[in-house]
Write a protein that holds these residues in place. Structure first.
Motif, PDB file in Angstrom:
ATOM      1  N   GLY A 107      -3.675  88.325-118.805  1.00 24.40           N
ATOM      2  CA  GLY A 107      -3.250  87.708-117.237  1.00 24.40           C
ATOM      3  C   GLY A 107      -1.536  86.309-117.255  1.00 24.40           C
ATOM      4  O   GLY A 107      -1.884  86.013-116.460  1.00 24.40           O
ATOM      5  N   CYS A 108      -2.151  85.712-119.157  1.00 25.20           N
ATOM      6  CA  CYS A 108      -1.042  85.067-119.586  1.00 25.20           C
ATOM      7  C   CYS A 108       0.386  84.990-119.124  1.00 25.20           C
ATOM      8  O   CYS A 108       0.753  86.057-119.298  1.00 25.20           O
ATOM      9  N   LEU A 109       1.027  84.505-118.453  1.00 26.23           N
ATOM     10  CA  LEU A 109       2.054  84.624-118.025  1.00 26.23           C
ATOM     11  C   LEU A 109       3.902  83.817-119.521  1.00 26.23           C
ATOM     12  O   LEU A 109       2.998  82.573-120.191  1.00 26.23           O
ATOM     13  N   GLU A 110       4.109  84.709-119.600  1.00 25.56           N
ATOM     14  CA  GLU A 110       5.038  84.434-120.934  1.00 25.56           C
ATOM     15  C   GLU A 110       6.124  84.414-120.065  1.00 25.56           C
ATOM     16  O   GLU A 110       6.684  84.481-119.664  1.00 25.56           O
ATOM     17  N   ALA A 111       6.469  82.631-120.322  1.00 31.28           N
ATOM     18  CA  ALA A 111       7.951  82.146-120.640  1.00 31.28           C
ATOM     19  C   ALA A 111       9.398  83.059-121.443  1.00 31.28           C
ATOM     20  O   ALA A 111       9.427  83.115-122.515  1.00 31.28           O
TER      21      ALA A 111
END
Length: 513
Positions: free
Chosen positions: A394-398
């Motif tokens: 669920g972590c968003l990578e930029a």
């Protein structure tokens, strides 16, 4: 509301320090309340009505914090105005907001006197530090002596509490309006985020390397003061000043941009002794934080950089990462419980890679216009312009800004990926990658590099270093070495740098959209 929360702390801890200024001037909660009352009395005596806009245009001053609260107490709408803006932007903000009153400091007023004195809507101007009238402005003390007592009126939560203007690096400033209810929700969200890493009983102070004219610092200051945590103000945020603060105080919450933390780390590495920040919540925001900066900061200070993501339209932080040292790719983090997100792929369908859209209860009521508030994002979804990839956890990578995406012969190239690889070189302090139009390939990649002091590199060495790390078409065609990479509004703007590069080459400034 923020003012009511503040007065509760005043009642419980009247003599506790509320604001500590670096020049050793500090005020207690009770004295700050007295200053708030005096400002409120003065403005009301001069005809301030609920809903009137007040321009706040000052460097970090105790009086600035008091003025925010005075606006909240009287029902006025505060309009924070960055002192670094040019006269044309100041004029635009005053005219657009229809402000009746101006509160500033001597430095900011002097720099923008033409705009402030020339504003036809302003009926009163008072300047902190001014001893005698100058132009159309009056000394600060003359405002404080106008009234004797003040009783806060009954105010609707739907009234506009603030207008936050964004100017970026191009175009006209535009103001996003926030209701009193939204400001209250924003402070609750910030307090909840603080609770993730700071003990509820902590009364250690808060310090930001971003001026309190910025929405982020305003909100965090409100939250800290409501939690009985004093805020520290400094006139500047140069590394020497910041290190002095860190060596003097054990902080609860410490914020800044990636550039701030990078400069601080570079300066500290030349010292024999540095403060230990393992017990301080250190939070980066305003731009994507390169992982190398987070790692160097941790190695130097022992602190774990967190990431705070939010945009002006969103109201406040919407996405948070608790520890960037544990990230393997440039990370925004996870949405807060109050935040909903969706990722829209290039074709317009929902996906796992694409533009990030955010929905939050803290969002703006709309754009401020001459005809009132113009609703925006009526379905609640705010397009961020940021490209992200959602990991399995669920972590968003930029991945970078959508408008910064580079196309080389049809292949997408994310500047952030190249910058991350360049920054892994031990001799490089900062790097920014941008593109300019190219007839043959569509765009040509350029890297601007700032080395650590005393280090020298060549373009050939950088290209060889990147050769086995990224695809060949992603390797910058040109490498520029500079003493300092330009910072605009506490951020590195690729578009701004590209435009300035083209101007320096005497080429037509027309970037690909």
């Amino acid at each position: 509301m923020p003012f009511r929360s503040f007065t509760k702390v005043v009642s419980a801890h009247p003599d506790s320090p509320a604001i500590i200024h670096h020049n050793n001037r500090s005020v207690s909660y009770q004295k700050l309340l007295s200053l708030i009352d005096a400002i409120s009395c003065g403005l009301v005596t001069k005809g301030l009505r609920s809903g009137d806009r007040v321009i706040l245009h000052s460097k970090n001053k105790i009086e600035l914090i008091a003025s925010y609260y005075a606006c909240l107490a009287t029902g006025a709408t505060f309009v924070p105005t960055n002192p670094h803006l040019p006269n044309k932007d100041i004029s635009k903000i005053i005219s657009d907001s229809g402000a009746r009153f101006y509160l500033g400091d001597t430095t900011s007023y002097t720099a923008n006197q033409k705009a402030v004195d020339g504003a036809s809507t302003l009926e009163g101007r008072w300047v902190i530090g001014m001893n005698t009238p100058e132009g159309k402005a009056q000394p600060w003390q003359s405002l404080l002596q106008l009234g004797n007592s003040f009783s806060p009126p009954s105010l609707s939560p739907d009234m506009v509490a603030s207008i936050f203007y964004t100017s970026g690096t191009t175009g006209q400033p535009k103001g996003f309006a926030f209701s009193r209810r939204a400001i209250n929700t924003i402070i609750d969200v910030v307090r909840s985020t603080m609770a993730l890493s700071v003990r509820a009983t902590s009364t250690a102070p808060f310090y930001s390397m971003v001026d309190v004219i910025s929405p982020w610092s305003i909100q965090t200051s409100f939250a800290s003061l409501s939690l009985h945590r004093p805020i520290i103000l400094t006139d500047t945020h140069d590394p020497h000043t910041v290190l002095k603060v860190l060596n003097t105080y054990q902080l609860s919450w410490f914020t800044g941009t990636p550039s701030n933390f990078n400069d601080l780390t570079v300066a500290a590495q030349a010292l024999d002794h540095v403060p230990v920040l393992s017990a301080t919540a250190c939070v980066s925001g305003g731009d994507t934080c390169p992982l190398e900066i987070a790692q160097r900061f941790h190695t130097t200070f022992g602190g774990h950089l967190q990431n705070s993501y939010g945009q002006t339209e969103q109201g406040c932080i919407t996405i948070h990462h608790p520890d960037l040292t544990k990230a393997s790719t440039p990370a925004l983090g996870w949405p807060l419980p109050t935040t909903a997100i969706k990722i829209v792929a290039e074709g317009g369908e929902d996906g796992e890679v694409g533009e990030l859209f955010v929905r939050s209860p803290t969002k703006t009521a709309g754009l401020w216009t001459d005809n009132g508030i113009e609703p925006v994002y009526e379905d609640g979804w705010i397009p961020t312009g940021d490209l992200v990839s959602r990991h399995a956890d669920g972590c968003l990578e930029a991945l970078g800004r959508q408008k910064d995406l580079i196309k080389i012969a049809g292949y997408p190239v994310y500047p952030l990926e190249i910058e991350q690889e360049i920054l892994r070189h031990p001799d490089i302090a900062r790097a920014v990658v941008f593109a300019i139009p190219d007839i043959a390939k569509g765009e040509s990649i350029i890297a601007m590099i700032e080395t650590h002091r005393g280090k020298t590199l060549s373009s050939t060495a950088i290209k060889e270093y990147l050769a086995d790390k990224i695809a060949h078409y992603k390797i910058p065609e040109q490498i520029m070495f500079v003493d300092t990479i330009p910072i605009v509004n506490n951020k590195i703007s690729r578009r701004h740098i590209a435009r300035e590069y083209l101007r320096s080459c005497d080429k037509e400034v027309r970037l690909l959209e």
